[in-house]
Write a protein that holds these residues in place. Structure first.
Motif, mmCIF file in Angstrom:
data_model
loop_
_atom_site.group_PDB
_atom_site.id
_atom_site.type_symbol
_atom_site.label_atom_id
_atom_site.label_comp_id
_atom_site.label_asym_id
_atom_site.label_seq_id
_atom_site.Cartn_x
_atom_site.Cartn_y
_atom_site.Cartn_z
ATOM 1 N N ARG A 35 10.986 20.405 -5.824
ATOM 2 C CA ARG A 35 11.444 20.980 -7.091
ATOM 3 C C ARG A 35 10.908 22.403 -7.250
ATOM 4 N N LYS A 36 11.664 23.224 -7.873
ATOM 5 C CA LYS A 36 11.249 24.605 -8.156
ATOM 6 C C LYS A 36 10.576 24.657 -9.529
ATOM 7 N N ASP A 37 9.564 23.817 -9.700
ATOM 8 C CA ASP A 37 8.820 23.718 -10.951
ATOM 9 C C ASP A 37 7.758 24.811 -10.983
ATOM 10 N N PRO A 38 7.604 25.482 -12.088
ATOM 11 C CA PRO A 38 6.559 26.514 -12.171
ATOM 12 C C PRO A 38 5.175 25.876 -12.304
ATOM 13 N N SER A 39 4.615 25.467 -11.180
ATOM 14 C CA SER A 39 3.297 24.847 -11.190
ATOM 15 C C SER A 39 2.268 25.851 -10.675
ATOM 16 N N THR A 40 1.025 25.599 -11.008
ATOM 17 C CA THR A 40 -0.047 26.486 -10.550
ATOM 18 C C THR A 40 -0.379 26.171 -9.093
ATOM 19 N N ASP A 41 -1.081 27.071 -8.461
ATOM 20 C CA ASP A 41 -1.510 26.847 -7.078
ATOM 21 C C ASP A 41 -2.417 25.623 -6.990
ATOM 22 N N GLU A 42 -3.277 25.441 -7.987
ATOM 23 C CA GLU A 42 -4.177 24.287 -7.994
ATOM 24 C C GLU A 42 -3.394 22.978 -8.093
ATOM 25 N N GLU A 43 -2.383 22.947 -8.953
ATOM 26 C CA GLU A 43 -1.573 21.738 -9.092
ATOM 27 C C GLU A 43 -0.859 21.420 -7.784
ATOM 28 N N ARG A 44 -0.261 22.431 -7.188
ATOM 29 C CA ARG A 44 0.456 22.225 -5.926
ATOM 30 C C ARG A 44 -0.501 21.761 -4.831
ATOM 31 N N ALA A 45 -1.706 22.323 -4.793
ATOM 32 C CA ALA A 45 -2.694 21.920 -3.793
ATOM 33 C C ALA A 45 -3.086 20.452 -3.979
ATOM 34 N N ARG A 46 -3.248 20.028 -5.218
ATOM 35 C CA ARG A 46 -3.597 18.633 -5.487
ATOM 36 C C ARG A 46 -2.485 17.693 -5.033
ATOM 37 N N VAL A 47 -1.243 18.082 -5.286
ATOM 38 C CA VAL A 47 -0.110 17.263 -4.855
ATOM 39 C C VAL A 47 -0.029 17.223 -3.331
ATOM 40 N N LEU A 48 -0.203 18.359 -2.697
ATOM 41 C CA LEU A 48 -0.168 18.399 -1.227
ATOM 42 C C LEU A 48 -1.282 17.559 -0.618
ATOM 43 N N ALA A 49 -2.473 17.615 -1.195
ATOM 44 C CA ALA A 49 -3.598 16.827 -0.681
ATOM 45 C C ALA A 49 -3.319 15.333 -0.817
ATOM 46 N N THR A 50 -2.772 14.947 -1.950
ATOM 47 C CA THR A 50 -2.455 13.536 -2.163
ATOM 48 C C THR A 50 -1.348 13.095 -1.218
ATOM 49 N N ARG A 51 -0.372 13.968 -1.001
ATOM 50 C CA ARG A 51 0.723 13.636 -0.077
ATOM 51 C C ARG A 51 0.190 13.478 1.343
ATOM 52 N N ALA A 52 -0.750 14.327 1.737
ATOM 53 C CA ALA A 52 -1.340 14.221 3.070
ATOM 54 C C ALA A 52 -2.110 12.906 3.211
ATOM 55 N N GLU A 53 -2.834 12.513 2.171
ATOM 56 C CA GLU A 53 -3.552 11.229 2.195
ATOM 57 C C GLU A 53 -2.570 10.073 2.360
ATOM 58 N N LEU A 54 -1.463 10.142 1.645
ATOM 59 C CA LEU A 54 -0.453 9.091 1.774
ATOM 60 C C LEU A 54 0.125 9.054 3.179
ATOM 61 N N ALA A 55 0.354 10.206 3.763
ATOM 62 C CA ALA A 55 0.880 10.260 5.127
ATOM 63 C C ALA A 55 -0.083 9.581 6.096
ATOM 64 N N VAL A 56 -1.371 9.822 5.932
ATOM 65 C CA VAL A 56 -2.372 9.177 6.785
ATOM 66 C C VAL A 56 -2.332 7.669 6.572
ATOM 67 N N ASP A 57 -2.314 7.247 5.308
ATOM 68 C CA ASP A 57 -2.289 5.813 4.991
ATOM 69 C C ASP A 57 -1.031 5.129 5.526
ATOM 70 N N LEU A 58 0.071 5.867 5.578
ATOM 71 C CA LEU A 58 1.332 5.325 6.076
ATOM 72 C C LEU A 58 1.447 5.427 7.598
ATOM 73 N N GLY A 59 0.469 6.062 8.237
ATOM 74 C CA GLY A 59 0.513 6.219 9.686
ATOM 75 C C GLY A 59 1.459 7.308 10.147
ATOM 76 N N ASP A 60 1.801 8.217 9.274
ATOM 77 C CA ASP A 60 2.718 9.320 9.582
ATOM 78 C C ASP A 60 1.893 10.542 9.972
ATOM 79 N N LYS A 61 1.435 10.570 11.210
ATOM 80 C CA LYS A 61 0.527 11.631 11.662
ATOM 81 C C LYS A 61 1.155 13.022 11.571
#
Length: 68
Positions: A35-61
């Motif tokens: 989405r082209k949501d006007p989010s802050t860099d900190e918000e986007r970083a938190r979402v990216l970090a959580t997404r990366a954790e999910l990828a690890v948990d899902l085995g999606d290296k």
């Protein structure tokens, strides 16, 4: 008022932690990141970090190392 990005993060965390639905949590974050949501860099970083954790948990290296 929380941004759409942070509401998506809240929803994904709920799906992951309370429902155990990692796939749904990942999809919520994928939509939020696309989405082209006007989010802050900190918000986007938190979402990216959580997404990366999910990828690890899902085995999606590959996804764990590539930010959308």
């Amino acid at each position: 008022m929380r941004s759409q990005t942070m509401r998506a993060l809240d929803a994904a965390v709920h799906l992951r932690d309370y429902k155990g639905d990692l796939d749904a949590a990942a999809k919520v974050l994928d939509v939020a990141l696309a989405r082209k949501d006007p989010s802050t860099d900190e918000e986007r970083a938190r979402v990216l970090a959580t997404r990366a954790e999910l990828a690890v948990d899902l085995g999606d290296k590959e996804r764990a190392w590539i930010a959308p």
